[in-house]
Motif scaffolding. Structure first.
Motif, mmCIF file in Angstrom:
data_model
loop_
_atom_site.group_PDB
_atom_site.id
_atom_site.type_symbol
_atom_site.label_atom_id
_atom_site.label_comp_id
_atom_site.label_asym_id
_atom_site.label_seq_id
_atom_site.Cartn_x
_atom_site.Cartn_y
_atom_site.Cartn_z
ATOM 1 N N ALA A 1 71.694 59.466 65.780
ATOM 2 C CA ALA A 1 71.593 57.868 65.966
ATOM 3 C C ALA A 1 70.774 58.395 67.438
ATOM 4 O O ALA A 1 69.891 57.558 67.081
ATOM 5 N N ASP A 2 70.442 59.761 68.074
ATOM 6 C CA ASP A 2 68.993 59.340 69.440
ATOM 7 C C ASP A 2 67.628 59.428 68.215
ATOM 8 O O ASP A 2 67.367 58.942 68.629
ATOM 9 N N LEU A 3 67.832 60.131 67.453
ATOM 10 C CA LEU A 3 66.605 60.278 66.600
ATOM 11 C C LEU A 3 66.288 58.576 66.019
ATOM 12 O O LEU A 3 65.323 58.290 65.618
ATOM 13 N N ARG A 4 67.477 58.301 65.887
ATOM 14 C CA ARG A 4 67.129 56.828 64.664
ATOM 15 C C ARG A 4 65.880 55.886 65.447
ATOM 16 O O ARG A 4 64.834 55.108 65.350
ATOM 17 N N ALA A 5 67.560 56.431 66.958
ATOM 18 C CA ALA A 5 66.158 54.848 67.956
ATOM 19 C C ALA A 5 65.107 55.688 68.551
ATOM 20 O O ALA A 5 64.113 54.464 69.184
ATOM 21 N N ASP A 6 65.356 56.273 68.306
ATOM 22 C CA ASP A 6 63.763 56.469 69.157
ATOM 23 C C ASP A 6 62.358 56.116 68.572
ATOM 24 O O ASP A 6 61.560 55.548 68.388
ATOM 25 N N ARG A 7 63.219 56.605 66.998
ATOM 26 C CA ARG A 7 62.251 56.214 66.019
ATOM 27 C C ARG A 7 61.388 54.814 66.028
ATOM 28 O O ARG A 7 60.408 54.510 65.552
ATOM 29 N N VAL A 8 62.400 54.277 65.956
ATOM 30 C CA VAL A 8 62.029 52.067 65.595
ATOM 31 C C VAL A 8 62.000 52.175 67.255
ATOM 32 O O VAL A 8 60.840 51.474 67.167
ATOM 33 N N ILE A 9 61.634 52.234 68.921
ATOM 34 C CA ILE A 9 61.606 52.041 69.347
ATOM 35 C C ILE A 9 59.972 52.715 69.741
ATOM 36 O O ILE A 9 58.746 52.155 70.100
ATOM 37 N N CYS A 10 59.364 53.951 69.155
ATOM 38 C CA CYS A 10 58.673 54.673 69.582
ATOM 39 C C CYS A 10 57.345 54.026 68.578
ATOM 40 O O CYS A 10 56.327 53.104 68.431
ATOM 41 N N GLU A 11 57.977 53.372 66.710
ATOM 42 C CA GLU A 11 56.839 52.795 66.372
ATOM 43 C C GLU A 11 56.514 51.254 67.122
ATOM 44 O O GLU A 11 55.505 50.692 66.496
ATOM 45 N N GLY A 12 57.600 50.803 67.337
ATOM 46 C CA GLY A 12 57.428 49.269 68.065
ATOM 47 C C GLY A 12 56.687 49.531 69.408
ATOM 48 O O GLY A 12 55.695 48.084 68.921
ATOM 49 N N LEU A 13 56.434 50.583 69.875
ATOM 50 C CA LEU A 13 55.878 50.253 70.450
ATOM 51 C C LEU A 13 54.747 50.834 70.389
ATOM 52 O O LEU A 13 53.057 49.896 70.990
ATOM 53 N N ALA A 14 54.282 51.819 69.707
ATOM 54 C CA ALA A 14 53.300 51.983 69.134
ATOM 55 C C ALA A 14 51.862 50.741 68.212
ATOM 56 O O ALA A 14 50.636 50.949 68.574
ATOM 57 N N ALA A 15 52.736 49.780 68.337
ATOM 58 C CA ALA A 15 52.467 48.893 67.016
ATOM 59 C C ALA A 15 52.260 47.985 67.986
ATOM 60 O O ALA A 15 50.927 46.819 67.656
ATOM 61 N N ALA A 16 52.529 46.998 69.135
ATOM 62 C CA ALA A 16 52.699 46.286 70.035
ATOM 63 C C ALA A 16 51.342 46.631 70.569
ATOM 64 O O ALA A 16 51.216 45.895 71.745
ATOM 65 N N PHE A 17 51.475 47.940 72.167
ATOM 66 C CA PHE A 17 50.616 48.445 72.984
ATOM 67 C C PHE A 17 50.411 49.563 72.527
ATOM 68 O O PHE A 17 50.837 50.678 73.561
ATOM 69 N N PRO A 18 49.491 49.965 70.993
ATOM 70 C CA PRO A 18 48.936 50.853 71.694
ATOM 71 C C PRO A 18 48.118 52.068 72.416
ATOM 72 O O PRO A 18 47.944 53.383 72.492
ATOM 73 N N GLU A 19 47.757 50.978 73.451
ATOM 74 C CA GLU A 19 46.690 51.632 74.279
ATOM 75 C C GLU A 19 47.986 52.170 75.341
ATOM 76 O O GLU A 19 46.826 52.936 76.340
ATOM 77 N N ILE A 20 49.008 51.886 75.658
ATOM 78 C CA ILE A 20 49.949 52.260 76.698
ATOM 79 C C ILE A 20 50.943 53.875 75.842
ATOM 80 O O ILE A 20 51.259 54.042 75.043
ATOM 81 N N PRO A 21 50.127 54.881 76.215
ATOM 82 C CA PRO A 21 50.795 56.465 76.739
ATOM 83 C C PRO A 21 52.594 55.899 77.030
ATOM 84 O O PRO A 21 53.522 55.161 77.016
ATOM 85 N N VAL A 22 53.370 56.961 76.010
ATOM 86 C CA VAL A 22 54.191 56.644 75.654
ATOM 87 C C VAL A 22 55.274 57.865 76.218
ATOM 88 O O VAL A 22 55.128 58.619 75.429
ATOM 89 N N VAL A 23 55.987 58.005 77.009
ATOM 90 C CA VAL A 23 56.768 59.307 76.743
ATOM 91 C C VAL A 23 57.992 59.493 76.971
ATOM 92 O O VAL A 23 58.793 58.274 77.583
ATOM 93 N N THR A 24 59.480 59.868 75.842
ATOM 94 C CA THR A 24 60.244 59.743 75.307
ATOM 95 C C THR A 24 61.005 61.042 75.278
ATOM 96 O O THR A 24 60.237 62.472 74.710
#
Length: 265
Positions: A44-67
């Motif tokens: 569940a941790d890993l599936r949720a992380d993938r959904v969030i990070c892929e969505g953030l990369a698509a919407a805000f590619p200019e903002i770094p993500v720390v997860t």
């Protein structure tokens, strides 16, 4: 920064991640692995992380993500970045206690300015809107449609009858000793970042945390509490708790409604 788009994206991704989490949670059994620091991690941790990070990369590619779940991201240093804990409270998840949350926060120059906290098993959704006001959205929650929202405001504490919220999994003697300095009428017990949200919603006045936490554990809840008029300060000296620290580790801290005069241990 388009805060309206950011708020909408954070909300949708938290709900999408919550759906992934609940699919695993609903199974009769699931595997639990141990990370390098011995903390638990599940599918569940890993599936949720993938959904969030892929969505953030698509919407805000200019903002770094720390997860939390991607060690490579822990070397990022930026003035503006997004902090993610895709499943805060994995212990509660594993023990099927329901107090786990999805956490996404925007950090701007050391300050948690926007955030979402979603507790899918409890159907509670807290976030900051485009203006930074903290709200709770009533369920049932639909990623494609915003429901009724209630603005959140911290309580006006009664120093003779405080309500204190504390951790279910990390309560220790030092925390109990500090709480004993106050006149407490009631205790609320909650896991994960829900403790910040209870203070934001006026359901508690004080949340001290004297144990170890990481920035991704606290940033989203901190943003929600700030948006409701609350504060989070370091335990040692009561300076504001900031983000982007080396290693992303927090000091001990206190979250509270500002009408309360903090005492020193």
């Amino acid at each position: 920064m388009d805060h309206a788009r950011l708020a909408a994206t954070f909300r949708k991704l938290a709900l999408d991640a919550g759906r992934e989490i609940m699919e695993v949670y609903g199974r009769p059994d699931f595997d639990v692995a141990a990370k390098a620091d011995a903390s638990p991690v599940t599918e569940a941790d890993l599936r949720a992380d993938r959904v969030i990070c892929e969505g953030l990369a698509a919407a805000f590619p200019e903002i770094p993500v720390v997860t939390e779940e991607q060690q490579a991201s822990h070397g990022i240093a930026a003035d503006v970045f997004i902090l993610v804990d895709p499943l805060d409270g994995t212990k509660e998840f594993v023990q099927r206690r329901g107090d786990f949350t999805v956490n996404i926060a925007l950090i701007e120059h050391g300050v948690a300015t926007r955030g979402v906290v979603y507790a899918p098993a409890k159907a509670r959704l807290f976030y900051t809107d485009a203006q930074g006001q903290a709200v709770e959205e009533a369920g049932p929650h639909d990623a494609g449609r915003i429901g009724a929202v209630t603005p959140l405001h911290v309580s006006e504490p009664d120093p003779e009858a405080l309500v204190v919220v504390a951790s279910k999994s990390h309560r220790d003697q030092a925390t109990d000793d500090y709480i004993a300095l106050y006149r407490v009428a009631d205790f609320r017990s909650a896991g994960s970042s829900l403790k910040f949200c209870l203070v934001a919603a006026g359901e508690a006045d004080l949340y001290p945390r004297l144990g170890r936490t990481m920035e991704w554990d606290t940033a989203a809840g901190h943003a929600v509490l700030s948006g409701a008029g609350g504060r989070v300060v370091r335990f040692d000296g009561h300076a504001p708790l900031t983000y982007g620290k080396e290693g992303f580790e927090n000091p001990q801290f206190i979250a509270f409604a500002p009408g309360l005069t903090l005492l020193r241990a």
